[in-house]
Write an enzyme that holds these catalytic residues in place. Structure first.
Site, PDB file in Angstrom:
ATOM      1  N   HIS A 161       0.777  -1.185   0.099  1.00 55.51           N
ATOM      2  CA  HIS A 161       0.028  -0.154  -0.066  1.00 55.51           C
ATOM      3  C   HIS A 161       0.762   1.039  -0.056  1.00 55.51           C
ATOM      4  O   HIS A 161       2.026   1.332   0.318  1.00 55.51           O
ATOM      5  CB  HIS A 161      -0.853   0.014   1.326  1.00 55.51           C
ATOM      6  CG  HIS A 161      -1.932  -0.937   1.492  1.00 55.51           C
ATOM      7  ND1 HIS A 161      -2.106  -1.729   2.405  1.00 55.51           N
ATOM      8  CD2 HIS A 161      -2.989  -1.254   0.507  1.00 55.51           C
ATOM      9  CE1 HIS A 161      -3.260  -2.551   2.304  1.00 55.51           C
ATOM     10  NE2 HIS A 161      -3.789  -2.178   1.295  1.00 55.51           N
ATOM     11  N   CYS A 248      -2.953   0.144  10.104  1.00 57.02           N
ATOM     12  CA  CYS A 248      -4.261  -0.762   9.365  1.00 57.02           C
ATOM     13  C   CYS A 248      -4.950  -1.354  10.404  1.00 57.02           C
ATOM     14  O   CYS A 248      -6.108  -1.703  10.049  1.00 57.02           O
ATOM     15  CB  CYS A 248      -3.448  -1.713   8.820  1.00 57.02           C
ATOM     16  SG  CYS A 248      -2.359  -2.811   9.732  1.00 57.02           S
TER      17      CYS A 248
END
Ligand code: CIR
Length: 253
Positions: A161, A248
């Site tokens: 990411h 996250c």
């Protein structure tokens, strides 16, 4: 002031989470302890927790960040890039939608993982990555633009990411992995390029004056203190084995 944080407790299925590299077997007991330390950090930083129960249909469920993007008073429910994670969004939406003025959705063929979205003040960067496709980034960008955010897209050519490589330890500064240092879309934000060996710690979360970060990175902890930020180091070894970073494990608003 950020008042709320959503988390999902890890279940036994976490050991089967998606991962790119084998960094060893996930130790579930330790993962549960690390999650508890993470929740404590969120509470220290002043947020009230919304806690979702483990859902063993979705081993990666604790990585709630990927399911929703907060844009001020608004929230966007994503369509995660890996089809195995799509079902996670239902319970997240049910839990949080009541807090927001409006709820938006990423729709097919778009895919977005929240780990690809960095929001700093009224600026947002969206990574186009192996999880967030161009259609998803364009949908999210259009929503952000409508809500008054300055939107930039970034090509993420490696790793999972965008926020594998950048994170905001404070309200007006980012930590950046050297691999991203020349990325032109970050030119008008103050950045601290971390040492390559500190790269994992780029992913962090700033909440109400506190910097929640991975433990074991004393140089960056000192950097925070020197800047008047208050680091809260949290052990992350088990989530790191699943390519997860600090941000996250929560959605914060
Ligand atoms: C996945 O591959 O989807 C999970 N194992 C890790 C997701 C990490 N998400 C994040 O850093 N935002």
């Amino acid at each position: 002031m950020l008042q709320h944080a959503l988390v999902r407790l890890p279940g036994a299925a976490l050991v089967n989470g998606i991962r790119e590299n084998d960094l060893g077997k996930v130790k579930i007991k330790r993962a549960i302890q690390q999650h508890a330390a993470y929740r404590e950090a969120l509470e220290t930083a002043g947020t009230r927790l919304d806690i979702l129960e483990p859902d063993n249909r979705f081993p990666d469920g604790p990585f709630v960040e990927d399911t929703a993007v907060v844009l001020g008073e608004h929230i966007v429910i994503t369509r995660p890039g890996d089809p195995r994670r799509r079902g996670e969004v239902k319970t997240v939406e049910k839990q949080v939608s009541g807090y927001f003025e409006s709820v938006w959705h990423i729709t097919e063929p778009g895919t977005v993982d929240g780990g690809d979205v960095l929001v700093l003040d009224r600026k947002m960067w969206i990574g186009v990555s192996c999880r967030t496709n161009r259609a998803g980034a364009d949908q999210l960008g259009a929503i952000g633009h409508r809500l008054g955010f300055c939107v930039r897209l970034v090509d993420v050519r490696m790793g999972l990411h965008l926020k594998t490589f950048v994170g905001a330890p404070g309200p007006d500064v980012i930590w950046m992995h050297p691999a991203m240092a020349d990325e032109p879309v970050f030119q008008d934000v103050e950045k601290h390029i971390v040492q390559p060996e500190e790269g994992y710690a780029c992913n962090c979360r700033w909440i109400n004056g506190w910097t929640i970060m991975a433990s074991g990175f004393s140089g960056l902890e000192t950097w925070c203190r020197d800047r008047g930020l208050k680091p809260i180091p949290v052990p992350m070894s088990e989530y790191r084995k699943l390519d997860g970073g600090i941000s996250c494990l929560s959605v914060v608003w």
